[in-house]
Design a protein around this motif. Structure first.
Motif, PDB file in Angstrom:
ATOM      1  N   ARG A  44      -2.715   8.386   2.062  1.00  0.00           N
ATOM      2  CA  ARG A  44      -2.982   6.959   2.274  1.00  0.00           C
ATOM      3  C   ARG A  44      -3.958   6.389   1.251  1.00  0.00           C
ATOM      4  NH1 ARG A  44       0.846   4.712   5.758  1.00  0.00           N
ATOM      5  NH2 ARG A  44       1.343   6.238   7.377  1.00  0.00           N
ATOM      6  N   ASN A  45      -4.335   7.194   0.276  1.00  0.00           N
ATOM      7  CA  ASN A  45      -5.257   6.747  -0.779  1.00  0.00           C
ATOM      8  C   ASN A  45      -6.541   6.162  -0.197  1.00  0.00           C
ATOM      9  OD1 ASN A  45      -3.445   7.563  -2.741  1.00  0.00           O
ATOM     10  ND2 ASN A  45      -2.575   5.529  -3.040  1.00  0.00           N
ATOM     11  N   VAL A  46      -7.081   6.866   0.783  1.00  0.00           N
ATOM     12  CA  VAL A  46      -8.313   6.424   1.427  1.00  0.00           C
ATOM     13  C   VAL A  46      -9.517   6.670   0.530  1.00  0.00           C
ATOM     14  CG1 VAL A  46      -9.855   6.889   3.372  1.00  0.00           C
ATOM     15  CG2 VAL A  46      -7.384   6.753   3.746  1.00  0.00           C
ATOM     16  N   TYR A  47      -9.495   7.761  -0.230  1.00  0.00           N
ATOM     17  CA  TYR A  47     -10.668   8.184  -0.989  1.00  0.00           C
ATOM     18  C   TYR A  47     -10.501   7.994  -2.492  1.00  0.00           C
ATOM     19  CZ  TYR A  47     -12.558  10.120   3.298  1.00  0.00           C
ATOM     20  OH  TYR A  47     -13.057  10.268   4.565  1.00  0.00           O
ATOM     21  N   GLU A  84      -4.201   6.503   8.349  1.00  0.00           N
ATOM     22  CA  GLU A  84      -5.520   6.054   7.889  1.00  0.00           C
ATOM     23  C   GLU A  84      -6.390   5.496   9.007  1.00  0.00           C
ATOM     24  OE1 GLU A  84      -2.699   2.616   6.849  1.00  0.00           O
ATOM     25  OE2 GLU A  84      -2.632   4.706   7.464  1.00  0.00           O
ATOM     26  N   TRP A  85      -6.607   6.302  10.036  1.00  0.00           N
ATOM     27  CA  TRP A  85      -7.548   5.916  11.090  1.00  0.00           C
ATOM     28  C   TRP A  85      -8.948   5.766  10.495  1.00  0.00           C
ATOM     29  CZ3 TRP A  85      -6.589   4.891  16.231  1.00  0.00           C
ATOM     30  CH2 TRP A  85      -5.327   5.243  16.719  1.00  0.00           C
ATOM     31  N   ASP A  86      -9.742   4.838  11.050  1.00  0.00           N
ATOM     32  CA  ASP A  86     -11.114   4.648  10.573  1.00  0.00           C
ATOM     33  C   ASP A  86     -11.924   5.939  10.683  1.00  0.00           C
ATOM     34  OD1 ASP A  86     -10.670   2.024   9.892  1.00  0.00           O
ATOM     35  OD2 ASP A  86     -11.575   1.184  11.724  1.00  0.00           O
ATOM     36  N   HIS A  96       0.853  -1.186   0.000  1.00  0.00           N
ATOM     37  CA  HIS A  96       0.000   0.000   0.000  1.00  0.00           C
ATOM     38  C   HIS A  96       0.895   1.244   0.000  1.00  0.00           C
ATOM     39  CE1 HIS A  96      -3.450  -2.558   0.705  1.00  0.00           C
ATOM     40  NE2 HIS A  96      -2.802  -3.119   1.707  1.00  0.00           N
ATOM     41  N   ARG A 119     -12.161   7.874   7.450  1.00  0.00           N
ATOM     42  CA  ARG A 119     -12.599   7.193   6.222  1.00  0.00           C
ATOM     43  C   ARG A 119     -13.983   7.626   5.764  1.00  0.00           C
ATOM     44  NH1 ARG A 119      -9.421   3.007   4.554  1.00  0.00           N
ATOM     45  NH2 ARG A 119      -7.777   2.320   6.004  1.00  0.00           N
ATOM     46  N   ALA A 120     -14.683   8.377   6.581  1.00  0.00           N
ATOM     47  CA  ALA A 120     -16.026   8.823   6.193  1.00  0.00           C
ATOM     48  C   ALA A 120     -16.218  10.270   6.630  1.00  0.00           C
ATOM     49  CB  ALA A 120     -17.090   7.929   6.820  1.00  0.00           C
ATOM     50  N   ASP A 124      -4.354  13.274   0.162  1.00  0.00           N
ATOM     51  CA  ASP A 124      -4.645  11.944   0.707  1.00  0.00           C
ATOM     52  C   ASP A 124      -3.395  11.070   0.581  1.00  0.00           C
ATOM     53  OD1 ASP A 124      -5.694   9.546   1.469  1.00  0.00           O
ATOM     54  OD2 ASP A 124      -7.262   9.463  -0.069  1.00  0.00           O
ATOM     55  N   ILE A 127      -4.444  13.772   4.981  1.00  0.00           N
ATOM     56  CA  ILE A 127      -4.611  12.498   5.691  1.00  0.00           C
ATOM     57  C   ILE A 127      -3.246  11.828   5.744  1.00  0.00           C
ATOM     58  CG2 ILE A 127      -5.701  10.229   5.695  1.00  0.00           C
ATOM     59  CD1 ILE A 127      -8.095  11.476   4.296  1.00  0.00           C
TER      60      ILE A 127
END
Length: 439
Positions: free
Chosen positions: A419-422, A394-396, A254, A399-400, A417, A391
């Motif tokens: 961590r490429n969360v979105y 990548e804490w939960d 990742h 994520r929203a 971003d 970001i």
């Protein structure tokens, strides 16, 4: 069995609590009176999911106790684990073994009968030989076997890793010691967790080789991410494409801002020092260390580029504000050691940027290392007046995010971003300029 765990830090406390949960009688020892008092009161010195409850259950059952009195804890123990810190030594990067040898000296003075001394701390090849030499010199009258038993615990998932391990590595060729270690790990052996008996030096090297390989996978995909950005490819698809090859595997592929934490940085340096000492260079690991260090600094430049836009300069960011979401090196821990946020915050501050931050668990540790940051109660307070939100971890909780709410409080709708969360389309549809890694 009666087990003594010397060191009540991350490895010692998790291991001791899990051994107690197996049904063993465990005494955790630490010189820090404040830490022991806190543990006796049910307060954990670290954040690790599930640990507080596990400790409480086993303390209540009488299987887990804490003390500062090493001599009484060691007397009569079937197995004595050394789980003290081995930080990188200043100047040469070698593991500082002073705590290991100090513990060994105290063990030698306190043992009352035959026992097994186990190095749980991560130590360079040959450390077990030196521990054995100390014990033999001071207690030639006592049958003491020295065993290497490295830990493979991931912060944030340590209890599960301990109770459901991929493997248990035990370094000893002494049959009596092997029998004791089988007894220690009997519950896992019954669950068919593979126990690998090897020589002590092999066991010591396995730990370093494993961490160096995982660090290499992370660094490899981070460099591929840079290439993806240059050629117009997507690193997440590349990761899937190569990770489905079972010779490679999908884990640790990742892309992000570089590795940190208590293990990979110090263990790669210690492996380099060992290789240097034995005149057997490990050039791949040398490159990994160099690339990872530069990676973290590059992330600061990436954020600055997102602030300035195409054709902008570093001078254009002076006076701007950035919110860092996530400060710890990974989620589900409060560990700030070698966290990418440290290098990113420094780069931004050096460019004249005001840095605000929030982390669900790492705020106290972060304050000690980054006192100049403005610390906030949540992501939205951190974003107030910010010219960009970054970001970092990548804490939960990140994520929203409510991007409509973020847009109303930010000075400019920019999301970096790391961590490429979105998904880019989702964020751009919300009216944000979006910067990711390798995409």
């Amino acid at each position: 069995m009666r087990i003594t765990m010397i060191g009540s830090g991350y490895v010692g406390l998790v291991s001791g609590a899990c051994f107690a949960d197996f049904g063993h009688d465990v005494i955790c020892v630490d010189k820090d009176e404040t830490k022991i008092a806190a543990l006796e009161a049910g307060r954990m010195p670290i954040f690790e999911p599930g640990l507080e409850q596990l400790v409480a259950v086993n303390v209540a059952a009488g299987r887990l106790t804490f003390t500062t009195d090493l001599a009484s804890a060691v007397a009569g123990a079937d197995a004595i684990f050394i789980a003290v810190g081995t930080p990188s030594r200043r100047g040469d990067g070698h593991a500082d073994l002073s705590y290991v040898f100090a513990a060994t000296e105290e063990i030698a003075a306190a043992v009352t009968g035959p026992t097994v001394v186990v190095t749980k701390s991560t130590v360079p090849v040959g450390t077990g030989d030196r521990v054995e030499a100390i014990l033999r010199e001071q207690r030639p009258d006592m049958a003491i076997a020295v065993v290497s038993n490295p830990e493979f615990l991931r912060e944030g998932a340590a209890i599960g890793d301990f109770k459901r391990p991929d493997r248990i590595v035990i370094g000893t060729e002494d049959e009596t010691a092997q029998a004791v270690m089988r007894g220690v790990y009997r519950p896992l052996y019954l669950n068919e967790s593979p126990i690998l008996f090897v020589s002590r030096r092999t066991s010591e090297l396995i730990k370093y080789a494993a961490n160096a390989f995982l660090a290499t996978k992370i660094t490899f995909i981070n460099e591929i991410a840079d290439l993806c950005e240059a050629v117009g490819a997507d690193v997440q698809d590349v990761s899937r494409g190569i990770g489905l090859d079972n010779r490679i595997g999908k884990k640790f592929l990742h892309a992000g801002p570089g590795y940190g934490g208590s293990c990979f940085p110090k263990d790669t340096l210690a492996l380099l020092k060992t290789a240097e000492d034995y005149q057997s260079p490990v050039h791949i690991v040398e490159a990994v260390v160099k690339v990872n260090d530069s990676r973290k600094r590059a992330m600061g430049r990436k954020v600055i580029a997102a602030l300035t836009g195409e054709g902008g300069s570093v001078d254009d960011v002076r006076g701007k504000t950035v919110a860092l979401l996530g400060l710890t090196f990974k989620p589900n821990t409060d560990d700030m050691r070698d966290a990418p946020s440290l290098a990113i915050a420094t780069a931004l501050a050096d460019a004249g940027v005001t840095v605000r931050g929030f982390d669900p668990e790492g705020m106290e540790a972060a304050r000690a290392m980054m006192p100049d940051l403005t610390y906030c109660r949540d992501a939205y307070e951190a974003a107030e007046g910010a010219d960009a939100v970054v970001i970092v971890t990548e804490w939960d909780a990140f994520r929203a995010l409510d991007f409509a709410r973020l847009k109303t409080v930010m000075a400019a709708p920019v999301l970096v971003d790391l961590r490429n969360v979105y998904n880019r389309g989702q964020i751009e549809a919300a009216g944000f300029a979006y910067t990711a890694v390798g995409r």
